[in-house]
Design a protein around this motif. Structure first.
Motif, PDB file in Angstrom:
ATOM      1  N   SER A 140      -2.556   2.394 -11.841  1.00 54.42           N
ATOM      2  CA  SER A 140      -3.500   2.055 -13.255  1.00 54.42           C
ATOM      3  C   SER A 140      -4.560   2.958 -12.618  1.00 54.42           C
ATOM      4  N   PRO A 141      -5.574   3.457 -13.381  1.00 57.45           N
ATOM      5  CA  PRO A 141      -6.976   4.096 -13.356  1.00 57.45           C
ATOM      6  C   PRO A 141      -7.459   3.340 -12.086  1.00 57.45           C
ATOM      7  N   THR A 142      -7.435   1.875 -11.899  1.00 56.62           N
ATOM      8  CA  THR A 142      -8.183   1.221 -10.764  1.00 56.62           C
ATOM      9  C   THR A 142      -7.288   1.306  -9.366  1.00 56.62           C
ATOM     10  N   VAL A 168      -6.441   4.086  -4.327  1.00 57.16           N
ATOM     11  CA  VAL A 168      -5.611   4.872  -3.229  1.00 57.16           C
ATOM     12  C   VAL A 168      -6.226   5.902  -2.785  1.00 57.16           C
ATOM     13  N   HIS A 169      -6.744   6.639  -3.709  1.00 61.33           N
ATOM     14  CA  HIS A 169      -7.639   7.858  -3.395  1.00 61.33           C
ATOM     15  C   HIS A 169      -8.754   7.844  -2.448  1.00 61.33           C
ATOM     16  N   ALA A 170      -9.539   6.582  -2.600  1.00 62.25           N
ATOM     17  CA  ALA A 170     -10.510   6.255  -1.775  1.00 62.25           C
ATOM     18  C   ALA A 170      -9.884   5.994  -0.306  1.00 62.25           C
ATOM     19  N   ALA A 171      -9.021   5.103  -0.282  1.00 59.87           N
ATOM     20  CA  ALA A 171      -8.276   4.812   0.879  1.00 59.87           C
ATOM     21  C   ALA A 171      -7.729   6.090   1.736  1.00 59.87           C
ATOM     22  N   ARG A 172      -7.246   6.934   0.957  1.00 56.75           N
ATOM     23  CA  ARG A 172      -6.389   7.887   1.668  1.00 56.75           C
ATOM     24  C   ARG A 172      -7.545   8.972   2.222  1.00 56.75           C
ATOM     25  N   GLN A 173      -8.251   9.179   1.626  1.00 53.97           N
ATOM     26  CA  GLN A 173      -9.688   9.969   1.909  1.00 53.97           C
ATOM     27  C   GLN A 173     -10.380   9.259   3.124  1.00 53.97           C
ATOM     28  N   LEU A 183       3.563   6.206  -5.302  1.00 50.84           N
ATOM     29  CA  LEU A 183       3.372   6.534  -6.532  1.00 50.84           C
ATOM     30  C   LEU A 183       2.140   7.573  -7.113  1.00 50.84           C
ATOM     31  N   ASP A 184       1.106   7.494  -5.978  1.00 53.79           N
ATOM     32  CA  ASP A 184       0.294   8.621  -6.018  1.00 53.79           C
ATOM     33  C   ASP A 184       0.809   9.913  -5.930  1.00 53.79           C
ATOM     34  N   ASP A 185       1.853   9.927  -4.790  1.00 54.91           N
ATOM     35  CA  ASP A 185       2.311  11.244  -4.517  1.00 54.91           C
ATOM     36  C   ASP A 185       3.615  11.822  -5.785  1.00 54.91           C
ATOM     37  N   VAL A 186       4.166  10.938  -6.494  1.00 53.98           N
ATOM     38  CA  VAL A 186       5.382  11.264  -7.468  1.00 53.98           C
ATOM     39  C   VAL A 186       4.646  11.002  -8.736  1.00 53.98           C
ATOM     40  N   GLY A 187       3.807  10.434  -9.034  1.00 56.57           N
ATOM     41  CA  GLY A 187       3.135  10.220 -10.544  1.00 56.57           C
ATOM     42  C   GLY A 187       3.815   8.728 -11.082  1.00 56.57           C
ATOM     43  N   TYR A 206       0.897  -1.231   0.044  1.00 59.04           N
ATOM     44  CA  TYR A 206      -0.088  -0.048  -0.027  1.00 59.04           C
ATOM     45  C   TYR A 206       0.951   1.281   0.066  1.00 59.04           C
ATOM     46  N   SER A 207       1.848   1.260   0.800  1.00 55.50           N
ATOM     47  CA  SER A 207       2.992   2.390   0.927  1.00 55.50           C
ATOM     48  C   SER A 207       3.603   2.864  -0.545  1.00 55.50           C
ATOM     49  N   LEU A 208       3.673   1.668  -1.495  1.00 55.52           N
ATOM     50  CA  LEU A 208       3.996   1.823  -2.873  1.00 55.52           C
ATOM     51  C   LEU A 208       3.101   2.530  -3.527  1.00 55.52           C
ATOM     52  N   LEU A 209       1.845   2.180  -3.376  1.00 54.40           N
ATOM     53  CA  LEU A 209       0.811   2.743  -4.213  1.00 54.40           C
ATOM     54  C   LEU A 209       0.819   4.480  -3.751  1.00 54.40           C
TER      55      LEU A 209
END
Length: 143
Positions: free
Chosen positions: A98-100, A105-110, A46-50, A40-43
């Motif tokens: 990926s889009p999924t 990740v956005h849902a989990a972070r929120q 990647l969300d942070d850096v693109g 999850y940390s990898l996700l």
């Protein structure tokens, strides 16, 4: 037994770290039942850096390439990561969400942010700002 500020801080940090690991496990499993907190940390990274090369991710997390490779394979199998050739170096690979993966990740972070917000609802802004400043100072000191 007499304790001082350093001992109190050590105890509270130990509690915080234990609870943080439990929250990380819960958050990872909310994304997918097979997901471990490290993956999850990898996700999140990647969300942070693109996008990032696997070697850069391994260095960032201080893990070996074989460990990273296993986590990447799982994330690819689950459909959360995509590989692409690095435009700056055709021999290298870039990993992106990926889009999924992005959606999950956005849902989990929120959800994680909302839980924190709920737990700190009784705190005033000055206390939260002070804690954030002190944690930033502490984090900078342990690099």
């Amino acid at each position: 037994m007499v304790t001082g500020p350093a001992e109190n801080l050590e105890r509270e940090l130990a509690v915080l770290l234990r609870r943080s690991r439990a929250i990380s496990r819960e958050t990872a499993r909310s994304v997918h039942p097979e997901l471990e907190p490290e993956a999850y940390s990898l996700l999140v990274r990647l969300d942070d850096v693109g996008s990032a090369r696997p070697s850069d991710l391994a260095a960032f997390f201080g893990i070996g390439k074989p460990t990273l490779s296993r986590q990447v394979q799982l994330l690819e199998r689950l459909g959360f990561l995509e590989r692409a050739a690095d435009p700056d170096d055709g021999r290298a690979v870039l990993l992106t969400l990926s889009p999924t993966g992005l959606e999950q990740v956005h849902a989990a972070r929120q959800a994680r942010r909302q839980r924190l917000h709920d737990r700190l609802a009784s705190w005033d802004d000055a206390d939260m700002a002070q804690l954030a400043d002190l944690l930033a100072r502490f984090n900078a000191s342990i690099i």
